[in-house]
Design an enzyme around this catalytic site. Structure first.
Site, PDB file in Angstrom:
ATOM      1  CB  VAL C  77      -1.610  -8.111  -3.555  1.00 59.71           C
ATOM      2  CG1 VAL C  77      -2.138  -7.997  -4.966  1.00 59.71           C
ATOM      3  CG2 VAL C  77      -0.239  -8.780  -3.537  1.00 59.71           C
ATOM      4  CB  CYS C  78      -4.497  -3.115  -4.275  1.00 59.50           C
ATOM      5  SG  CYS C  78      -6.149  -2.437  -4.510  1.00 59.50           S
ATOM      6  CB  VAL C  79      -8.641  -6.816  -2.461  1.00 59.91           C
ATOM      7  CG1 VAL C  79      -9.370  -5.571  -1.986  1.00 59.91           C
ATOM      8  CG2 VAL C  79      -9.643  -7.894  -2.855  1.00 59.91           C
ATOM      9  CB  ALA C  82      -5.482  -8.511  -6.710  1.00 66.37           C
TER      10      ALA C  82
END
Lengths: 98, 121, 119
Positions: C77-79, C82
């Site tokens: 999941v892209c930080v 997110a």
């Protein structure tokens, strides 16, 4: 190259853009783009014209879900998810026309 | 890193109405840091991302258009705009905030064919 | 063949995550490898363990977790995306991890094919 379209060509310009830019290769219609693969729609002619240049495929489960599996334009090939995978694997690269 | 791939980012969406253009630009900057061969193309409403004179104060949103001018500093120099998309929007190269190469549709298609990875958001 | 997958839309709102899931399942059944599934834009919402669909509907989040467990999938999941949307380690579903955009680029470099599912 594989071109993946996921929006209805009756309301969205993705397919038009793909046909304008792309030279040749394969087109796969998925999700709402499967409406483009059906007979009697206003864009049937456009799909038939494109067949000279591109191999056109449609994701059958999406067509079935939408109640239109009995109306596929002759010459459009149906694939399942496994066929989708093989289309991606069999082409050098792919572009999703989001 | 020895394996350099050709990455193309296809921008077909306008800025501000949705977040795609901004988050796409974030990926471009990271890809450049990996020393890959990066091309950006602007087609359809994507060309509006490069329009000069964006003023976002009134919509209380960050104006990210200056970032396109900074791409040069990240060695991202291949920016292509489709001629037909510009014309369809009444725009010309002088309306854009960076130097770009204008290509016809089919030239754009040929360039796309040559890529290893084509990303669109 | 090694596939990299990008998902740009959240669950239920858009079919993208369903299509991507069925694509991954078919690829694994055919003996291909899924190098990584990268969740970006609203796609990060696929990782929320707070999701509670009605009983008679598919559980998109749990389905990803299960596939990850069975096939050792790397669900990233892209930080940045997110944090913008309130997805953090404390509400992350099993099998997902939060990391940077470099993971997307690395997938592009390592995988034989990248396929994007979005709007």
């Amino acid at each position: 190259m594989l071109h993946i379209i996921n929006k209805s060509p009756l309301t969205n310009g993705s397919l038009d853009c793909c046909l304008r830019v792309a030279e040749s290769g394969a087109i796969l219609l998925i999700e709402d783009a499967v409406y483009g693969a059906t007979k009697g729609s206003a864009i049937e002619g456009k799909i038939r014209d494109a067949m000279g240049q591109f191999k056109i495929h449609v994701l059958l489960p999406d067509l079935e879900a939408r109640g239109l599996a009995d109306r596929i334009i002759e010459g459009v090939t149906t694939v399942d998810y496994g066929g989708f995978v093989e289309l991606v694997a069999g082409n050098k690269n792919c572009q999703s026309w989001l | 890193m020895s394996d350099i791939k050709k990455f193309m980012f296809v921008n077909r969406k306008a800025p501000y109405g949705t977040i795609y253009a901004l988050e796409s630009l974030e990926v471009v900057l990271i890809t450049a840091a990996f020393d890959q061969d990066v091309s950006l193309v602007f087609i359809d409403d994507g060309v509006y991302q490069l329009k000069k004179g964006q003023q976002t104060k009134g919509i209380e949103t960050k104006n990210f258009s200056p970032t396109y001018r900074a791409l040069d500093g990240y060695d991202v120099e291949k920016l292509y705009v489709e001629k037909e998309s510009l014309e369809a929007r009444g725009l010309s190269e002088e309306d854009l905030l960076v130097d770009v190469t204008v290509l016809g549709s089919k030239e754009m298609g040929e360039l796309m064919d040559q890529q290893d990875v084509v990303l669109s958001f | 063949m090694k596939f990299g997958i990008v998902i740009n839309e959240g669950p239920y709102q858009h079919q993208a995550s369903d299509t991507a899931y069925l694509f991954c399942k078919a690829a694994l059944e055919k003996g291909h490898e899924i190098f990584r599934v990268f969740f970006y834009h609203d796609g990060v919402n696929n990782a929320s363990r707070l999701t509670e669909p009605p009983q008679d509907d598919r559980n998109i989040v749990a389905r990803w977790s299960k596939l990850a467990e069975e096939h050792k999938l790397d669900l990233v999941v892209c930080v940045a995306a997110a944090l913008r949307r309130g997805i953090k380690d404390e509400n992350l579903a099993p099998g997902f991890r939060i990391s940077g955009l470099g993971q997307l680029v690395e997938a592009g470099i390592q995988a034989d094919r990248m396929v994007t599912f979005g709007d």
